[in-house]
Write a protein that holds these residues in place. Structure first.
Motif, PDB file in Angstrom:
ATOM      1  N   ALA A  88     -11.197  10.583  -7.878  1.00  0.00           N
ATOM      2  CA  ALA A  88      -9.312   9.785  -8.120  1.00  0.00           C
ATOM      3  C   ALA A  88      -9.838   8.956  -6.706  1.00  0.00           C
ATOM      4  N   VAL A  89     -10.297   8.969  -5.361  1.00  0.00           N
ATOM      5  CA  VAL A  89     -10.736   7.937  -4.613  1.00  0.00           C
ATOM      6  C   VAL A  89     -10.676   6.520  -5.147  1.00  0.00           C
ATOM      7  N   LEU A  90     -11.726   6.781  -5.683  1.00  0.00           N
ATOM      8  CA  LEU A  90     -12.442   5.700  -6.340  1.00  0.00           C
ATOM      9  C   LEU A  90     -11.220   4.978  -7.811  1.00  0.00           C
ATOM     10  N   GLY A  91     -10.407   5.252  -8.447  1.00  0.00           N
ATOM     11  CA  GLY A  91      -9.470   5.660  -9.364  1.00  0.00           C
ATOM     12  C   GLY A  91      -8.131   4.910  -8.410  1.00  0.00           C
ATOM     13  N   THR A  92      -8.129   5.524  -7.036  1.00  0.00           N
ATOM     14  CA  THR A  92      -7.090   4.148  -5.967  1.00  0.00           C
ATOM     15  C   THR A  92      -7.629   3.422  -6.224  1.00  0.00           C
ATOM     16  N   ALA A  93      -9.069   3.388  -5.573  1.00  0.00           N
ATOM     17  CA  ALA A  93      -9.428   2.134  -5.204  1.00  0.00           C
ATOM     18  C   ALA A  93      -9.558   0.870  -5.981  1.00  0.00           C
ATOM     19  N   ARG A  94      -9.874   0.757  -7.201  1.00  0.00           N
ATOM     20  CA  ARG A  94     -10.108   0.157  -8.689  1.00  0.00           C
ATOM     21  C   ARG A  94      -8.574  -0.586  -8.735  1.00  0.00           C
ATOM     22  N   VAL A  95      -7.276   0.514  -8.297  1.00  0.00           N
ATOM     23  CA  VAL A  95      -6.089  -0.058  -8.598  1.00  0.00           C
ATOM     24  C   VAL A  95      -5.196  -0.456  -7.708  1.00  0.00           C
ATOM     25  N   LEU A  96      -5.471   0.007  -6.249  1.00  0.00           N
ATOM     26  CA  LEU A  96      -5.208  -0.235  -5.091  1.00  0.00           C
ATOM     27  C   LEU A  96      -5.729  -1.995  -4.974  1.00  0.00           C
ATOM     28  N   ILE A  97      -6.755  -2.337  -4.873  1.00  0.00           N
ATOM     29  CA  ILE A  97      -6.390  -4.063  -4.459  1.00  0.00           C
ATOM     30  C   ILE A  97      -5.980  -4.614  -5.577  1.00  0.00           C
ATOM     31  N   PRO A  98      -6.584  -4.990  -7.156  1.00  0.00           N
ATOM     32  CA  PRO A  98      -5.728  -5.603  -7.135  1.00  0.00           C
ATOM     33  C   PRO A  98      -4.300  -5.796  -7.695  1.00  0.00           C
ATOM     34  N   THR A  99      -3.742  -4.424  -6.847  1.00  0.00           N
ATOM     35  CA  THR A  99      -1.789  -4.467  -6.661  1.00  0.00           C
ATOM     36  C   THR A  99      -1.646  -5.081  -5.321  1.00  0.00           C
ATOM     37  N   LEU A 100      -2.741  -4.777  -4.238  1.00  0.00           N
ATOM     38  CA  LEU A 100      -2.075  -5.275  -3.146  1.00  0.00           C
ATOM     39  C   LEU A 100      -2.614  -7.245  -3.401  1.00  0.00           C
ATOM     40  N   THR A 151       0.847  -1.071  -0.249  1.00  0.00           N
ATOM     41  CA  THR A 151       0.227   0.029   0.194  1.00  0.00           C
ATOM     42  C   THR A 151       0.980   0.844  -0.140  1.00  0.00           C
ATOM     43  N   ILE A 152       1.738   1.074   0.301  1.00  0.00           N
ATOM     44  CA  ILE A 152       2.924   2.104   1.117  1.00  0.00           C
ATOM     45  C   ILE A 152       3.364   3.007  -0.480  1.00  0.00           C
ATOM     46  N   ALA A 153       4.137   1.552  -0.829  1.00  0.00           N
ATOM     47  CA  ALA A 153       4.606   1.863  -2.303  1.00  0.00           C
ATOM     48  C   ALA A 153       3.613   2.373  -3.300  1.00  0.00           C
ATOM     49  N   SER A 154       2.622   1.710  -3.237  1.00  0.00           N
ATOM     50  CA  SER A 154       2.143   2.241  -4.441  1.00  0.00           C
ATOM     51  C   SER A 154       1.728   3.886  -4.206  1.00  0.00           C
ATOM     52  N   ALA A 155       1.915   4.117  -2.857  1.00  0.00           N
ATOM     53  CA  ALA A 155       1.102   5.283  -2.603  1.00  0.00           C
ATOM     54  C   ALA A 155       2.204   6.201  -3.026  1.00  0.00           C
ATOM     55  N   ALA A 156       3.806   5.765  -2.759  1.00  0.00           N
ATOM     56  CA  ALA A 156       4.511   7.074  -3.205  1.00  0.00           C
ATOM     57  C   ALA A 156       4.921   6.586  -4.460  1.00  0.00           C
ATOM     58  N   GLU A 157       4.146   5.831  -5.843  1.00  0.00           N
ATOM     59  CA  GLU A 157       4.077   5.941  -7.149  1.00  0.00           C
ATOM     60  C   GLU A 157       3.184   6.378  -7.303  1.00  0.00           C
ATOM     61  N   ASP A 158       1.881   6.799  -7.295  1.00  0.00           N
ATOM     62  CA  ASP A 158       1.009   7.789  -6.767  1.00  0.00           C
ATOM     63  C   ASP A 158       1.046   9.409  -6.844  1.00  0.00           C
ATOM     64  N   PRO A 159       1.505  10.141  -8.053  1.00  0.00           N
ATOM     65  CA  PRO A 159       1.496  11.353  -7.290  1.00  0.00           C
ATOM     66  C   PRO A 159       0.411  12.312  -7.797  1.00  0.00           C
ATOM     67  N   LEU A 160      -0.943  11.699  -7.614  1.00  0.00           N
ATOM     68  CA  LEU A 160      -2.247  12.410  -7.779  1.00  0.00           C
ATOM     69  C   LEU A 160      -2.990  11.971  -5.924  1.00  0.00           C
ATOM     70  N   ALA A 200      -5.692  12.265   5.538  1.00  0.00           N
ATOM     71  CA  ALA A 200      -4.664  11.728   5.151  1.00  0.00           C
ATOM     72  C   ALA A 200      -5.916  10.865   3.960  1.00  0.00           C
ATOM     73  N   HIS A 201      -4.680  10.591   2.670  1.00  0.00           N
ATOM     74  CA  HIS A 201      -5.234   9.955   1.335  1.00  0.00           C
ATOM     75  C   HIS A 201      -5.537   8.575   1.649  1.00  0.00           C
ATOM     76  N   ALA A 202      -5.694   8.468   0.402  1.00  0.00           N
ATOM     77  CA  ALA A 202      -7.318   7.046   1.038  1.00  0.00           C
ATOM     78  C   ALA A 202      -6.038   5.702   1.040  1.00  0.00           C
TER      79      ALA A 202
END
Length: 418
Positions: free
Chosen positions: A175-187, A158-167, A252-254
């Motif tokens: 934007a938060v929905l976009g984060t959710a749709r990327v973060l879960i499959p990344t995990l 999760t932290i690594a994904s955050a560091a990769e996301d400038p937005l 705090a961001h998502a």
């Protein structure tokens, strides 16, 4: 900010978006979030382009927000947070008013997640992540020691994904929905694979299976996993979800909010409970009876894992659904019989029903998964619910959940310590 009340028969006072935001103590975009969630109504005046709001309705919402900000009176009552996501009532639970067990029976985890986020059903929806994001998360997770727990791996991903996301600091709904749709499959993709990685595509449950066991899945077993993810997506204000909402309340961001939830989830009384039930189940299978295992647990002063739930007087509805599905998995039969033995043995002293942790333990133990697999399933599933709660909290007044400490230490002023 208060104006004179309009005279009887005159039009009600209307507020501009700027005035409404000032009265509520929020940003203008949050005012429209209130509208989209049905907490405020707006109207455009004839010939005008901007929305206006009824002053009485705005003041009523401001009063509700102030009451929530106060929280408890210090008398020991529970903090109450208004939410439109999950209701638990009479041994049933509902996602946005729809029976959660029926949703999980008819829809995939991804579809239930979208329903929780948006209130819209999107048949066939799939969650995918960019290769660049997955690569960053995998490198971070692969650098961890081999004995690292699944929750720690997910937190690092999760932290690594955050560091990769400038937005990541964009807290708008899209934007938060976009984060959710990327973060879960990344995990899921960042977890070490138990089977050779071929293509990380298909339903999320299929991708997660390869991270949990090297055994080939049957259709029935995959259905259990997908249904478990959908059932566990949210459960009102559990401890981890409250942590997420507190983080979101501080804006705090998502990713940071999800990380807060993962930190709480690792406790033995929350997400890790299924691992305790898994180990107990293996002991019962090894000994052939639950009697000595239950006796040892009670002699050591421990509660029996996988039994009872503070929110359900009867059977945990999530456990009931999973046990029914596990009946269709032939390899689960021995573990199912052991679970029934545990319930029956304990019932001699306390009428406790099986909860979802015991059902997860039956699934993980019978499918060649490690004891930590239930925790992994729980964490991946609940990430969707945490995002839903973070989204809801971003639409509220910032820092509204600020309880006051009830100081019981030495009465000041005390002398300086020597």
């Amino acid at each position: 900010m208060r104006d004179q009340q309009p005279a009887p028969g005159s039009p009600a006072r209307r507020l501009s978006t700027k005035e409404t935001a000032e009265l509520l103590g929020v940003k203008p975009e949050t005012v429209y979030a209130y509208v989209s969630r049905g907490q405020l109504s707006s109207r455009r005046e004839p010939g005008g382009r901007a929305s206006t709001f009824d002053a009485g309705e705005v003041e009523a919402l401001a009063r509700r927000n102030r009451r929530e900000a106060v929280g408890t009176s210090g008398s020991g009552g529970d903090l109450s947070v208004r939410t439109r996501i999950t209701l638990i009532e009479k041994d049933r639970y509902f996602f946005r008013g729809v029976d959660a067990t029926e949703l999980a029976a008819r829809h995939s985890y991804e579809e239930v997640a979208e329903w929780l986020w948006t209130g819209r059903m999107t048949p066939g929806v799939s969650l995918t992540a960019p290769e660049a994001t997955v690569a960053v998360a995998r490198r971070a997770v692969d650098a961890l020691p081999e004995h690292t727990s699944p929750t720690d791996r997910l937190r690092v991903a999760t932290i690594a994904s955050a560091a990769e996301d400038p937005l990541r600091f964009d807290l708008s709904e899209d934007a938060v929905l976009g984060t959710a749709r990327v973060l879960i499959p990344t995990l899921v993709a960042a977890l070490p694979a138990q089977r050779e990685r071929r293509h990380d595509d298909g339903p999320l449950a299929h991708r997660l299976w390869r991270r949990l066991t090297g055994i080939d899945p049957s259709d029935a077993a995959l259905r259990v996993l997908d249904t478990a993810l959908a059932l566990l997506v949210d459960h009102d204000l559990a401890a981890s979800t409250l942590a997420v909402r507190l983080a979101a309340s501080a804006r705090a961001h998502a990713y940071a909010a999800v990380s807060a939830g993962l930190g709480v989830l690792e406790g033995p009384l929350h997400g890790a409970s299924s691992g305790l039930a898994h180990r107990m189940l293996l002991d019962v299978l090894d000994q052939g009876t639950a009697v000595p295992v239950i006796a040892d647990e009670l002699r050591a002063g421990r509660r029996i894992p996988g039994l009872g739930h503070r929110l359900y007087q009867g059977e945990d509805p999530r456990a009931r659904v999973l046990f029914d599905l596990l009946e269709e998995v032939p390899r689960a039969e021995p573990a199912l019989l052991a679970a029934r033995d545990i319930v029956a043995t304990t019932a001699r002293h306390a009428p406790l029903h099986a909860n979802v942790d015991l059902a997860l333990a039956v699934f993980t133990a019978s499918c060649g998964m490690p004891a930590t697999a239930g925790e992994t399933i729980f964490a991946v599933a609940r990430t969707a619910g945490w995002i839903a709660h973070a989204l809801e909290e971003y639409g509220e007044r910032p820092l509204r959940m600020r309880p006051s400490g009830h100081y019981v230490g030495p009465k000041p002023p005390q002398p300086l310590p020597e």
